[in-house]
Write a protein that holds these residues in place. Structure first.
Motif, PDB file in Angstrom:
ATOM      1  N   GLY A 234       0.942  -1.263   0.454  1.00  0.00           N
ATOM      2  CA  GLY A 234       0.700   0.054  -0.221  1.00  0.00           C
ATOM      3  C   GLY A 234       0.937   1.564  -0.130  1.00  0.00           C
ATOM      4  O   GLY A 234       1.804   1.350  -1.115  1.00  0.00           O
ATOM      5  N   LEU A 235       0.196   2.456   0.461  1.00  0.00           N
ATOM      6  CA  LEU A 235       0.704   3.853   0.059  1.00  0.00           C
ATOM      7  C   LEU A 235       0.547   4.357   1.809  1.00  0.00           C
ATOM      8  O   LEU A 235      -0.697   4.519   2.210  1.00  0.00           O
ATOM      9  CB  LEU A 235       0.458   4.412  -1.102  1.00  0.00           C
ATOM     10  CG  LEU A 235       0.618   5.855  -0.667  1.00  0.00           C
ATOM     11  CD1 LEU A 235       1.954   6.086  -2.009  1.00  0.00           C
ATOM     12  CD2 LEU A 235      -0.489   6.488  -2.008  1.00  0.00           C
ATOM     13  N   ARG A 236       1.269   4.927   2.603  1.00  0.00           N
ATOM     14  CA  ARG A 236       1.204   6.176   3.552  1.00  0.00           C
ATOM     15  C   ARG A 236       0.186   7.017   2.968  1.00  0.00           C
ATOM     16  O   ARG A 236       1.180   8.175   2.039  1.00  0.00           O
ATOM     17  CB  ARG A 236       2.882   6.888   4.131  1.00  0.00           C
ATOM     18  CG  ARG A 236       2.844   5.338   4.501  1.00  0.00           C
ATOM     19  CD  ARG A 236       4.609   5.652   6.059  1.00  0.00           C
ATOM     20  NE  ARG A 236       5.283   5.085   5.752  1.00  0.00           N
ATOM     21  CZ  ARG A 236       5.308   4.130   6.478  1.00  0.00           C
ATOM     22  NH1 ARG A 236       4.652   4.542   7.532  1.00  0.00           N
ATOM     23  NH2 ARG A 236       6.481   3.523   6.930  1.00  0.00           N
ATOM     24  N   LEU A 237      -0.511   7.674   3.734  1.00  0.00           N
ATOM     25  CA  LEU A 237      -1.164   8.810   2.779  1.00  0.00           C
ATOM     26  C   LEU A 237      -1.422   9.969   3.479  1.00  0.00           C
ATOM     27  O   LEU A 237      -1.618  10.836   3.433  1.00  0.00           O
ATOM     28  CB  LEU A 237      -3.165   8.612   3.076  1.00  0.00           C
ATOM     29  CG  LEU A 237      -2.977   7.070   1.627  1.00  0.00           C
ATOM     30  CD1 LEU A 237      -4.877   6.683   2.597  1.00  0.00           C
ATOM     31  CD2 LEU A 237      -3.269   7.514   0.734  1.00  0.00           C
ATOM     32  N   TRP A 310      -2.276  -1.058  13.262  1.00  0.00           N
ATOM     33  CA  TRP A 310      -1.628  -0.315  12.539  1.00  0.00           C
ATOM     34  C   TRP A 310      -2.398   1.056  12.610  1.00  0.00           C
ATOM     35  O   TRP A 310      -3.787   0.859  13.344  1.00  0.00           O
ATOM     36  CB  TRP A 310      -1.142  -0.529  11.448  1.00  0.00           C
ATOM     37  CG  TRP A 310      -2.177  -1.283  11.010  1.00  0.00           C
ATOM     38  CD1 TRP A 310      -3.018  -0.500  10.166  1.00  0.00           C
ATOM     39  CD2 TRP A 310      -1.738  -1.829   9.404  1.00  0.00           C
ATOM     40  NE1 TRP A 310      -4.060  -1.341   8.677  1.00  0.00           N
ATOM     41  CE2 TRP A 310      -3.468  -2.416   9.247  1.00  0.00           C
ATOM     42  CE3 TRP A 310      -1.151  -3.439   9.690  1.00  0.00           C
ATOM     43  CZ2 TRP A 310      -3.457  -3.385   7.887  1.00  0.00           C
ATOM     44  CZ3 TRP A 310      -1.234  -4.445   9.207  1.00  0.00           C
ATOM     45  CH2 TRP A 310      -2.927  -4.048   7.579  1.00  0.00           C
ATOM     46  N   GLU A 311      -1.950   2.131  12.085  1.00  0.00           N
ATOM     47  CA  GLU A 311      -2.864   3.368  12.511  1.00  0.00           C
ATOM     48  C   GLU A 311      -2.994   3.910  10.873  1.00  0.00           C
ATOM     49  O   GLU A 311      -2.674   3.276  10.562  1.00  0.00           O
ATOM     50  CB  GLU A 311      -1.709   4.133  12.424  1.00  0.00           C
ATOM     51  CG  GLU A 311      -2.349   5.986  12.608  1.00  0.00           C
ATOM     52  CD  GLU A 311      -1.209   7.897  12.774  1.00  0.00           C
ATOM     53  OE1 GLU A 311      -1.813   8.585  13.008  1.00  0.00           O
ATOM     54  OE2 GLU A 311      -0.050   6.658  13.382  1.00  0.00           O
ATOM     55  N   GLY A 312      -4.679   3.823  10.858  1.00  0.00           N
ATOM     56  CA  GLY A 312      -4.868   4.012   9.104  1.00  0.00           C
ATOM     57  C   GLY A 312      -5.325   5.331   8.357  1.00  0.00           C
ATOM     58  O   GLY A 312      -5.899   5.925   8.114  1.00  0.00           O
ATOM     59  N   ASN A 313      -3.934   6.513   8.371  1.00  0.00           N
ATOM     60  CA  ASN A 313      -3.361   6.835   7.426  1.00  0.00           C
ATOM     61  C   ASN A 313      -2.397   5.980   6.176  1.00  0.00           C
ATOM     62  O   ASN A 313      -1.668   6.913   6.009  1.00  0.00           O
ATOM     63  CB  ASN A 313      -2.251   7.987   8.373  1.00  0.00           C
ATOM     64  CG  ASN A 313      -0.925   6.944   8.891  1.00  0.00           C
ATOM     65  OD1 ASN A 313      -1.345   5.901   8.836  1.00  0.00           O
ATOM     66  ND2 ASN A 313      -0.099   7.704   9.314  1.00  0.00           N
ATOM     67  N   TRP A 314      -3.055   5.367   6.053  1.00  0.00           N
ATOM     68  CA  TRP A 314      -2.261   3.845   5.201  1.00  0.00           C
ATOM     69  C   TRP A 314      -3.941   3.429   4.132  1.00  0.00           C
ATOM     70  O   TRP A 314      -4.553   3.622   4.933  1.00  0.00           O
ATOM     71  CB  TRP A 314      -1.793   3.192   6.281  1.00  0.00           C
ATOM     72  CG  TRP A 314      -0.427   2.004   4.904  1.00  0.00           C
ATOM     73  CD1 TRP A 314       0.445   1.970   4.187  1.00  0.00           C
ATOM     74  CD2 TRP A 314      -1.775   0.961   5.206  1.00  0.00           C
ATOM     75  NE1 TRP A 314       0.206   1.032   4.213  1.00  0.00           N
ATOM     76  CE2 TRP A 314      -0.846  -0.170   4.030  1.00  0.00           C
ATOM     77  CE3 TRP A 314      -2.546   0.563   4.767  1.00  0.00           C
ATOM     78  CZ2 TRP A 314      -0.836  -1.280   3.408  1.00  0.00           C
ATOM     79  CZ3 TRP A 314      -2.723  -0.838   4.449  1.00  0.00           C
ATOM     80  CH2 TRP A 314      -1.239  -1.624   4.439  1.00  0.00           C
TER      81      TRP A 314
END
Length: 368
Positions: A234-237, A310-314
């Protein structure tokens, strides 16, 4: 007021000491504790502006293709001068992607892809067990070897040594997670996110790499002792809400923000989030000094939280290995699809060089 010589000396010493004190501020206790909360909405934009045309040009762009209790993948749309553009799938896994083709007479190939996604934090409650179910074929697929993740030989031997006398899947996973954090390390000079060739890493005993290497080691070791596991590419957002600069992305420019995570399936909990690679990233790059001890006050909260959360900024694109890109003119499969892919008559584009490939990625948080 007249300062004495003694006061001047004391003032000067204090001034010299201040930068050293401030430079150590990062060593204070930190907090990293994502909790399952509301959903966040993002629009992700990928813009391709290809170099001078050389015959027919083709591109393949990942789109959000994960739907779960932590992600809702929405629609994707695109604009540009592509001769052909459609959502396509690879023949092996059905993984969705945008395929676009530009005829040889298109002078300045360009395309913008916009994808909608909703994400949220993950945090397993280890005190609450249940009987989790999953399709048997899915579990079997996540126990199987791939081209770069064998589950025999050195991988199986390493996994067995790592788990010691652990008998439950939870204890096996905990032991492997700790083994990866204790024995592997983040190598900043690795190109992109690494290749994920875990057999070579383990045989050479060079366990340095980035997320596609480090989390692949974790996934392969879990599979080798019978625990279903998978990478999620995925990708960090967006920046981290907890102030960790290495655990977030600059939404306006996400070149180089690709990041893969990992999941394991535990019968009492279902699919559980894991990310030992980000623990190692924090230990190597979050502070001016390389942290070698996971109990360090900067690393400890991350090591704890990323075992089960994990953190949902991804955003997760997909969890597929060994993909067959539709209409790809060259032999072989793609180990994973996390970066834009492209080719023309002159050859493959370098997906790890966005400025020569000429692509940009950005994200915008929305209220919808």
């Amino acid at each position: 007021m007249t300062l004495s010589r003694r006061n001047l000396i004391q003032a000067g010493c204090a001034a010299l000491a201040a930068p050293a004190f401030l430079g150590r501020a990062w060593a204070a206790e930190r907090r990293f504790a994502p909790q399952v909360e509301g959903w966040r909405s993002f629009e992700i934009s990928t813009t391709i502006t290809l170099p001078e045309a050389s015959g027919v040009s083709r591109i393949w762009l990942p789109v959000p293709d994960v739907n779960s209790d932590y992600q809702r993948s929405g629609e994707s749309s695109w604009t540009g001068n592509a001769t052909v553009a459609r959502i396509a799938t690879d023949s092996s896994h059905g993984t969705r992607m945008l395929y676009a083709e530009f005829a040889a007479d298109v002078a300045a190939p360009t395309l913008t892809l916009k994808s909608l996604v909703q994400t949220r934090n993950r945090a397993v409650d280890w005190t609450q067990t249940r009987v989790a179910s999953e399709d048997a074929a899915v579990l079997q697929a996540n126990l199987a070897p791939t081209s770069l993740l064998p589950v025999d030989g050195v991988v199986r031997d390493t996994a067995r040594a790592a788990i010691g006398g652990a008998t439950t899947d939870v204890d096996k996973v905990r032991a492997i997670y700790q083994w990866v954090v204790d024995n592997a390390f983040r190598e900043p000079t690795t190109r992109g996110c690494g290749t994920g060739d875990i057999k070579t890493m383990l045989e050479s005993k060079n366990l340095g790499g980035k997320c596609a290497d480090l989390n692949a080691v974790f996934v392969g070791l879990c599979r080798a002792v019978g625990v279903p596991a998978r990478d999620v590419y995925g990708l960090r957002l967006a920046p981290s809400a907890f102030g960790y600069k290495e655990l977030g992305g600059n939404s306006a420019s996400l070149k180089g923000a690709q990041h893969c995570r990992a999941e394991v399936f535990l019968q009492q909990y279902g699919w559980v989030a894991m990310d030992p690679a980000d623990v190692l990233k924090v230990m190597r790059q979050e502070t001016p000094e390389w942290i070698k001890d996971k109990t360090h006050p900067v690393a400890a909260p991350v090591a704890s939280a990323l075992f089960g959360g994990w953190e949902g900024n991804w955003v997760g694109w997909n969890n597929s290995h060994d993909l067959t890109l539709p209409n790809y003119s060259r032999p072989g499969k793609l180990p994973f699809l996390m970066y834009p892919q492209g080719e023309n008559a002159a050859g493959r584009f370098d997906e790890l060089a966005p400025d020569s490939f000429r692509y940009t990625i950005a994200a915008r948080e929305t209220t919808v």
